[in-house]
Design a protein around this motif. Sequence first.
Motif, PDB file in Angstrom:
ATOM      1  N   UNK A 157       0.844  -1.175   0.000  1.00  0.00           N
ATOM      2  CA  UNK A 157       0.000   0.000   0.000  1.00  0.00           C
ATOM      3  C   UNK A 157       0.882   1.227   0.000  1.00  0.00           C
ATOM      4  N   UNK A 158       0.751   2.035  -1.092  1.00  0.00           N
ATOM      5  CA  UNK A 158       1.603   3.221  -1.235  1.00  0.00           C
ATOM      6  C   UNK A 158       3.083   2.856  -1.159  1.00  0.00           C
ATOM      7  N   UNK A 159       3.398   1.682  -1.741  1.00  0.00           N
ATOM      8  CA  UNK A 159       4.801   1.261  -1.776  1.00  0.00           C
ATOM      9  C   UNK A 159       5.307   0.678  -0.490  1.00  0.00           C
ATOM     10  N   UNK A 160       4.436   0.554   0.521  1.00  0.00           N
ATOM     11  CA  UNK A 160       4.864   0.035   1.811  1.00  0.00           C
ATOM     12  C   UNK A 160       4.094  -1.244   2.129  1.00  0.00           C
ATOM     13  N   UNK A 161       4.734  -2.156   2.859  1.00  0.00           N
ATOM     14  CA  UNK A 161       4.084  -3.397   3.260  1.00  0.00           C
ATOM     15  C   UNK A 161       3.024  -3.107   4.308  1.00  0.00           C
ATOM     16  N   UNK A 162       1.843  -3.694   4.129  1.00  0.00           N
ATOM     17  CA  UNK A 162       0.767  -3.547   5.095  1.00  0.00           C
ATOM     18  C   UNK A 162       0.958  -4.583   6.192  1.00  0.00           C
TER      19      UNK A 162
ATOM     20  N   UNK B 124       9.712 -10.994   5.022  1.00  0.00           N
ATOM     21  CA  UNK B 124      11.133 -10.902   5.336  1.00  0.00           C
ATOM     22  C   UNK B 124      11.967 -10.798   4.063  1.00  0.00           C
ATOM     23  N   UNK B 125      11.647 -11.600   3.049  1.00  0.00           N
ATOM     24  CA  UNK B 125      12.377 -11.560   1.784  1.00  0.00           C
ATOM     25  C   UNK B 125      12.083 -10.282   1.001  1.00  0.00           C
ATOM     26  N   UNK B 126      10.848  -9.786   1.110  1.00  0.00           N
ATOM     27  CA  UNK B 126      10.488  -8.564   0.402  1.00  0.00           C
ATOM     28  C   UNK B 126      11.234  -7.354   0.939  1.00  0.00           C
ATOM     29  N   UNK B 127      11.571  -7.385   2.214  1.00  0.00           N
ATOM     30  CA  UNK B 127      12.168  -6.223   2.866  1.00  0.00           C
ATOM     31  C   UNK B 127      13.678  -6.338   3.069  1.00  0.00           C
ATOM     32  N   UNK B 128      14.286  -7.454   2.598  1.00  0.00           N
ATOM     33  CA  UNK B 128      15.708  -7.666   2.826  1.00  0.00           C
ATOM     34  C   UNK B 128      16.377  -8.198   1.569  1.00  0.00           C
ATOM     35  N   UNK B 129      17.667  -7.944   1.486  1.00  0.00           N
ATOM     36  CA  UNK B 129      18.459  -8.599   0.444  1.00  0.00           C
ATOM     37  C   UNK B 129      18.661 -10.049   0.841  1.00  0.00           C
TER      38      UNK B 129
ATOM     39  N   UNK C 213      13.978 -20.907  -4.793  1.00  0.00           N
ATOM     40  CA  UNK C 213      12.658 -21.071  -5.400  1.00  0.00           C
ATOM     41  C   UNK C 213      11.852 -19.787  -5.287  1.00  0.00           C
ATOM     42  N   UNK C 214      11.891 -19.174  -4.102  1.00  0.00           N
ATOM     43  CA  UNK C 214      11.139 -17.946  -3.879  1.00  0.00           C
ATOM     44  C   UNK C 214      11.705 -16.783  -4.684  1.00  0.00           C
ATOM     45  N   UNK C 215      13.026 -16.782  -4.874  1.00  0.00           N
ATOM     46  CA  UNK C 215      13.654 -15.700  -5.614  1.00  0.00           C
ATOM     47  C   UNK C 215      13.418 -15.817  -7.123  1.00  0.00           C
ATOM     48  N   UNK C 216      13.380 -17.056  -7.618  1.00  0.00           N
ATOM     49  CA  UNK C 216      13.214 -17.273  -9.058  1.00  0.00           C
ATOM     50  C   UNK C 216      11.765 -17.086  -9.487  1.00  0.00           C
ATOM     51  N   UNK C 217      10.841 -17.679  -8.700  1.00  0.00           N
ATOM     52  CA  UNK C 217       9.428 -17.598  -9.049  1.00  0.00           C
ATOM     53  C   UNK C 217       8.769 -16.506  -8.221  1.00  0.00           C
ATOM     54  N   UNK C 218       8.189 -15.547  -8.890  1.00  0.00           N
ATOM     55  CA  UNK C 218       7.543 -14.444  -8.184  1.00  0.00           C
ATOM     56  C   UNK C 218       6.334 -14.961  -7.416  1.00  0.00           C
ATOM     57  N   UNK C 219       5.888 -14.149  -6.465  1.00  0.00           N
ATOM     58  CA  UNK C 219       4.757 -14.533  -5.626  1.00  0.00           C
ATOM     59  C   UNK C 219       3.454 -13.986  -6.202  1.00  0.00           C
ATOM     60  N   UNK C 220       3.407 -13.739  -7.507  1.00  0.00           N
ATOM     61  CA  UNK C 220       2.217 -13.143  -8.097  1.00  0.00           C
ATOM     62  C   UNK C 220       1.151 -14.158  -8.459  1.00  0.00           C
TER      63      UNK C 220
END
Length: 363
Positions: free
Chosen positions: A2-7, A75-80, A166-173
């Motif tokens: 939401x607005x570029x930030x995680x809800x 955690x993966x969305x917010x970290x390298x 697996x999580x990095x290669x395949x998006x969560x969409x």
Amino acid sequence: MKNGKSVRHYDFDWIKVIATLGVFLYHCSMFFNPFPWHVKNNVIETSGIFVFSLFLGVWLMPLFFTISGISTTYSLNNRSTSNFIKERLVRLGIPLIFGVFILSPPQVYIERITNHQFTGSLLDFLPHYFEGLYLDIGGSGNFAFSGLHLWYLLVLLVFSFISMPLFKVFSRGHKFRKCYFFILPSLLFFSGVINTMGLGGWDIVFYFIIFIYGYYFFSSSEFKPALKSAYKLFLPLAIITSIIYIVWFMMVLPKPNSIQDIIFYGVKTINCWSWLLVIFYLANKYLSFSNNFLKYTSEASMPFYVLHQPIIVAIGYFIYDLSWPIALKAFVLITTSFAMIMFMYHFVIKNIKILRILFGIKG
């Protein structure tokens, strides 16, 4: 997003807190029920407490792995990748090592002396702690490399690392479609043909699938809206399969690999899946808020989890051979254990930096 930030999904935080309390009560029940455990009461209870154990034992650890999969999403969305690995090692690895070398030896010692496998003091036992691998309750090995109840942290650490590519290669969409309510539990059922390592009532492959579900599907923005219509189906299904599972288990377990065993496993799988959906629906409807209590208990949940079983086992050791009624022992075990854990957390652990790290607290 939401607005570029995680809800922040506060209902997921509430589920984690309530599940932690659930595993505390479950391990208190292990002191009384017929299942093997580190220390057992001198009188085994096969009615109310046993039913409680059977009810909770089906879905409690799958719930933990589902929540863990969801938290991995954020955690993966917010970290390298490197920061994610570091965060996992610190928050899971350090408490696990602490548990293996500090919290587990007294529990193994209590198991050995109450089962007449060792005589002597705890200090006498410590040199023997590294003799053989502890693989199961009642075995001969002593070194609890998995941290006993902390096997969850070890498995989660492994899951996090092997699934990261697996999580990095395949998006969560992936949109959560209503057909998944039936396709996903079918995959869980068919995973039963894979027999690798049983932990907490399920095979480790089952937990891995649930963990993947948490990442890809339960964290999807379409998951919660889809639950609204499915809830009316899965609540009665959860109740009915609980009754069937518990009654069947208490009467007579089916022979392994028989037709009855396959049906029994199917009932157990449906029961687990149904309760997961019911819990997520109710949490989303009634617990989508934050307050000071949630903030406090959310931070306390990890040290509470790490510390609860050693305390329960220790108190159980002092009362297991007393001639008290079961109800009195249950009251003393639950209240005393809970009070000691919270006292240690509130006045000691959360105020000392090194202890915060050892017990997996952020910051």
